[in-house]
Design an enzyme around this catalytic site. Structure first.
Site, PDB file in Angstrom:
ATOM      1  N   THR A  82      -4.195  -0.659  -7.216  1.00  0.00           N
ATOM      2  CA  THR A  82      -4.953   0.533  -7.587  1.00  0.00           C
ATOM      3  C   THR A  82      -4.112   1.795  -7.677  1.00  0.00           C
ATOM      4  O   THR A  82      -3.039   1.896  -7.080  1.00  0.00           O
ATOM      5  CB  THR A  82      -6.074   0.776  -6.545  1.00  0.00           C
ATOM      6  OG1 THR A  82      -6.952   1.774  -7.026  1.00  0.00           O
ATOM      7  CG2 THR A  82      -5.534   1.195  -5.202  1.00  0.00           C
ATOM      8  N   THR A 138      -9.729   0.499  -9.671  1.00  0.00           N
ATOM      9  CA  THR A 138      -8.797  -0.421  -9.054  1.00  0.00           C
ATOM     10  C   THR A 138      -8.868  -1.659  -9.923  1.00  0.00           C
ATOM     11  O   THR A 138      -9.704  -1.737 -10.801  1.00  0.00           O
ATOM     12  CB  THR A 138      -9.277  -0.675  -7.613  1.00  0.00           C
ATOM     13  OG1 THR A 138      -9.225   0.564  -6.929  1.00  0.00           O
ATOM     14  CG2 THR A 138      -8.467  -1.714  -6.878  1.00  0.00           C
ATOM     15  N   ASN A 184      -6.210   4.345  -7.067  1.00  0.00           N
ATOM     16  CA  ASN A 184      -7.387   4.905  -6.405  1.00  0.00           C
ATOM     17  C   ASN A 184      -8.411   5.327  -7.457  1.00  0.00           C
ATOM     18  O   ASN A 184      -9.063   4.494  -8.033  1.00  0.00           O
ATOM     19  CB  ASN A 184      -7.048   6.030  -5.435  1.00  0.00           C
ATOM     20  CG  ASN A 184      -8.237   6.284  -4.496  1.00  0.00           C
ATOM     21  OD1 ASN A 184      -9.105   5.420  -4.353  1.00  0.00           O
ATOM     22  ND2 ASN A 184      -8.298   7.447  -3.875  1.00  0.00           N
ATOM     23  N   ASP A 220      -7.762   8.431   0.472  1.00  0.00           N
ATOM     24  CA  ASP A 220      -8.288   7.335   1.297  1.00  0.00           C
ATOM     25  C   ASP A 220      -8.061   7.573   2.784  1.00  0.00           C
ATOM     26  O   ASP A 220      -8.621   6.864   3.625  1.00  0.00           O
ATOM     27  CB  ASP A 220      -7.668   5.991   0.886  1.00  0.00           C
ATOM     28  CG  ASP A 220      -8.447   5.313  -0.237  1.00  0.00           C
ATOM     29  OD1 ASP A 220      -9.560   5.780  -0.566  1.00  0.00           O
ATOM     30  OD2 ASP A 220      -7.952   4.310  -0.778  1.00  0.00           O
ATOM     31  N   ARG A 225       0.838  -1.189   0.000  1.00  0.00           N
ATOM     32  CA  ARG A 225       0.000   0.000   0.000  1.00  0.00           C
ATOM     33  C   ARG A 225       0.881   1.251   0.000  1.00  0.00           C
ATOM     34  O   ARG A 225       1.971   1.251   0.607  1.00  0.00           O
ATOM     35  CB  ARG A 225      -0.837  -0.026   1.275  1.00  0.00           C
ATOM     36  CG  ARG A 225      -1.788   1.140   1.486  1.00  0.00           C
ATOM     37  CD  ARG A 225      -2.923   1.138   0.536  1.00  0.00           C
ATOM     38  NE  ARG A 225      -4.037   1.932   0.998  1.00  0.00           N
ATOM     39  CZ  ARG A 225      -5.079   2.232   0.219  1.00  0.00           C
ATOM     40  NH1 ARG A 225      -5.132   1.811  -1.030  1.00  0.00           N
ATOM     41  NH2 ARG A 225      -6.069   2.936   0.691  1.00  0.00           N
ATOM     42  N   SER A 246      -7.683   1.094   3.482  1.00  0.00           N
ATOM     43  CA  SER A 246      -8.195   0.598   2.197  1.00  0.00           C
ATOM     44  C   SER A 246      -9.419  -0.289   2.412  1.00  0.00           C
ATOM     45  O   SER A 246      -9.680  -0.738   3.533  1.00  0.00           O
ATOM     46  CB  SER A 246      -7.090  -0.219   1.522  1.00  0.00           C
ATOM     47  OG  SER A 246      -7.563  -0.836   0.354  1.00  0.00           O
ATOM     48  N   SER A 247     -10.144  -0.539   1.333  1.00  0.00           N
ATOM     49  CA  SER A 247     -11.219  -1.548   1.371  1.00  0.00           C
ATOM     50  C   SER A 247     -10.862  -2.760   0.532  1.00  0.00           C
ATOM     51  O   SER A 247     -11.677  -3.668   0.366  1.00  0.00           O
ATOM     52  CB  SER A 247     -12.522  -0.951   0.817  1.00  0.00           C
ATOM     53  OG  SER A 247     -12.892   0.170   1.568  1.00  0.00           O
ATOM     54  N   GLY A 256     -13.730  -1.348  -6.813  1.00  0.00           N
ATOM     55  CA  GLY A 256     -15.056  -0.788  -6.495  1.00  0.00           C
ATOM     56  C   GLY A 256     -15.078   0.062  -5.240  1.00  0.00           C
ATOM     57  O   GLY A 256     -16.150   0.300  -4.686  1.00  0.00           O
TER      58      GLY A 256
HETATM   59  O1  DON Z   1      -8.005   1.220  -1.319  1.00  0.00           O
HETATM   60  C1  DON Z   1      -9.179   1.459  -1.541  1.00  0.00           C
HETATM   61  O2  DON Z   1     -10.087   1.009  -0.875  1.00  0.00           O
HETATM   62  C2  DON Z   1      -9.536   2.323  -2.741  1.00  0.00           C
HETATM   63  N1  DON Z   1      -8.435   3.197  -3.038  1.00  0.00           N
HETATM   64  C3  DON Z   1      -9.899   1.442  -3.878  1.00  0.00           C
HETATM   65  C4  DON Z   1     -10.299   2.221  -5.101  1.00  0.00           C
HETATM   66  C5  DON Z   1     -11.157   1.483  -6.039  1.00  0.00           C
HETATM   67  O3  DON Z   1     -11.494   0.346  -5.840  1.00  0.00           O
HETATM   68  C6  DON Z   1     -11.638   2.221  -7.221  1.00  0.00           C
HETATM   69  N2  DON Z   1     -12.360   1.349  -8.088  1.00  0.00           N
HETATM   70  N3  DON Z   1     -13.364   1.481  -8.628  1.00  0.00           N
END
Ligand code: DON
Length: 570
Positions: free
Chosen positions: A399, A381, A401, A423, A106, A452-453, A473
């Protein structure tokens, strides 16, 4: 071919399905589809050329980690909207003996970052600064992550794994419809944030079928290949990145780059009705939130409900509401903040959290605050799934982001930088671009990783590899992984069917169920509304790329038809 046929069939079937929804839930009408089947090995990723790069490595005798490295770098070329060397991500790896590992690559906040760097003197939030341009950039981790995974578990030479990406960047590749649209839409954004226009991306009229060449990126990838990644953090690429930062008032320094390390962590282990899910610990909230939700729903007989039965939707929504409330309060980088991981993941806690669950009424997010008292002291992502012939499995979500990240292209090096700083909780209670809020646990600190998710996940059943899955997502990542997992294990869908089937999502705040078109029929919507739920339709949620290992050992790919996602195997 078979794959294309199945998808076409599915899309046609979906079209018809909209017409006939009356009494049956959509799930009753879902066509029986199966994804690509393979006997030995498989790669499922967001782009056919990246899946092919991975497959070639597997066929040459590379293992799943080698293939992952090849896919990650190929995606950085052919899928610039999210594939990257200027971003970060997470990997879950399970080896042939069943041992599993989590690799955290990350991004981190630069040393010069401060808690209030995206607020003005009046404390007002400057979203633009955390989302676009040079100041939005976190220290990238992807190259360090790939180099570290390869150093420990790779078999083929690192240099060889980058050759497909280098070839694609140099010889060019053809844009799909989605990519042409994406690049076209990004034109004004790219122009706005770059001090030196990135010629290779700039075009008045990108069209599907156009060939794009990325010669600067090819040269950068060669340097990375020759130095096993070091050049990105200490060599010419690092210098070009820092020069770019200086031109645009960014704050990433040579020291920030030189000090960046990818970190091995223990995967979160979730037991669910005889299966074990291995997923990402902090700084991702993915594993813990997924575990909390599964613990909350486990006492209920989900296997007796259809996937779009009101009881299923209500139960998942109520569990999601509670778990995302905990995310906002308790989750952040565990190197900086004592995330109460054990408590949050305990089945007893899940029971207490669901004590006020009413099977007939929606609760309101206002009344469901985060559980536990605070600890003492304190669409873009991409995901790919790989299984090799010996049964090693790799699950990677990575990602920039937002789509095309910060929009900043490192001049002279040809790659996009992330906007991952958004984030962080840039101010307590102020939503980020996914509507997620946070506080102290996820406040900005120098060297800290933003929450993050991302939820790269591997599932075991009876000690054997069962699934590899994940998705992009933003905030919807966790609930998409949840639904695909449950649709296969509780509702008996094939992997491709589970991936195709419409998704829905709740994240505590805003207090809304977001549902893809076709997920709920009119009667279901009416009943959910009567129970007190608010529902919004959304175009598309996630792009899940997954593999199921069936009982007889066959690999079944689930490549998401929402994108250009493709399964390749042998
Ligand atoms: O780390 C995360 O949770 C976000 N930066 C992820 C971004 C993402 O999934 C965008 N996609 N549609």
């Amino acid at each position: 071919m078979r794959h294309i046929f199945l998808l076409t069939f599915l899309l046609i079937a979906f079209g018809c399905q909209q017409e006939v929804l009356t009494e049956s839930a959509p799930s009753d009408l879902l066509p029986e589809v199966r994804g690509l089947l393979a006997d030995s090995a498989m790669v499922v990723s967001a782009h056919p050329l990246a899946s092919e790069a991975g497959l070639n490595i597997l066929q040459k005798g590379g293992n799943a980690v080698d293939a992952a490295v090849a896919v990650q770098f190929a995606l950085a070329v052919v899928f610039p909207v999210a594939g990257n060397i200027g971003g970060g991500g997470f990997m879950i790896y399970r080896d042939t003996s069943g041992e599993s590992y989590a690799l955290d690559f990350r991004e981190k906040a630069p040393q010069a970052a401060t808690e209030t760097m995206y607020q003005n003197e009046a404390g007002e939030v400057l979203n633009n600064k955390s989302r676009r341009g040079h100041l939005a950039v976190g220290i990238p981790g992807s190259v360090a992550g790939m180099a570290e995974a390869h150093r420990k578990y790779g078999a083929l030479p690192f240099n060889e794994l980058l050759q497909p990406a280098i070839r694609l960047a140099e010889k060019g590749f053809v844009l799909t419809r989605l990519e042409a649209e994406g690049l076209q839409n990004a034109q004004s954004y790219l122009n706005e944030v770059n001090t030196i226009p990135p010629d290779f991306f700039v075009n008045d009229n990108w069209e599907p079928g156009d060939t794009i060449f990325l010669p600067e990126l090819a040269t950068t990838l060669r340097r990375i290949a020759d130095t096993e990644g070091k050049d990105f953090y200490e060599g010419q690429t690092a210098r070009l990145l820092v020069e770019e930062m200086k031109r645009g008032q960014g704050i990433v320094t040579l020291d920030d780059l030189a000090n960046y390390r990818a970190v091995w962590r223990d995967p979160v282990k979730i037991e669910y009705k005889g299966q074990t899910l291995l997923s990402m610990p902090p700084p991702s909230s993915g594993g813990i939130v997924l575990g909390e939700i599964l613990n909350m729903v486990a006492p209920h007989p989900l296997e007796d409900y259809a996937p779009y039965d009101v009881r299923t939707i209500h139960l998942l929504t109520e569990a999601e509401r509670r778990a995302y409330a905990d995310r906002a309060k308790h989750m952040g980088d565990s190197d900086f903040y004592p995330v109460p991981k054990g408590d949050l993941l305990s089945p007893t806690y899940a029971l207490s959290r669901m004590q006020n669950f009413d099977s007939a009424r929606a609760s309101s997010s206002k009344s469901i605050g985060p559980g536990l008292s605070p600890p003492q002291e304190s669409e873009q992502t991409t995901h790919f799934s790989i299984v090799d012939k010996d049964g090693r499995a790799v699950s990677v979500t990575t990602t920039l982001n937002g789509g095309y990240g910060s929009g900043v292209v490192v001049s002279g090096a040809g790659f996009l930088l992330n906007n991952e700083m958004d984030d962080f909780s840039i101010k307590p209670g102020v939503p980020n671009m996914y509507g997620l809020i946070g506080g102290t646990a996820n406040a900005i600190e120098p060297g800290k990783r933003m929450l993050s998710s991302m939820t790269p996940t591997i599932v075991e059943k009876n000690g054997k590899l069962r699934m590899v899955l994940g998705t992009p997502g933003g905030s919807t990542i966790i609930t998409s992984v949840l639904q695909v997992f449950l649709r296969v294990s509780e509702h008996g869908m094939s992997m491709q069917q589970a991936v195709n089937s419409p998704r829905f999502h709740h994240q505590w705040l805003p207090d809304i169920i977001k549902a893809e078109e076709g997920a709920f029929d009119e009667e279901t919507v009416k009943r959910l509304q009567e129970m007190g739920h608010k529902i919004e339709t959304t175009e598309s949620i996630g792009r899940v790329d997954a593999i199921l290992i069936t009982d007889d050992g066959t690999l079944e790919g689930g490549a998401d038809p929402r994108g250009d996602d493709t399964a390749k195997g042998y």
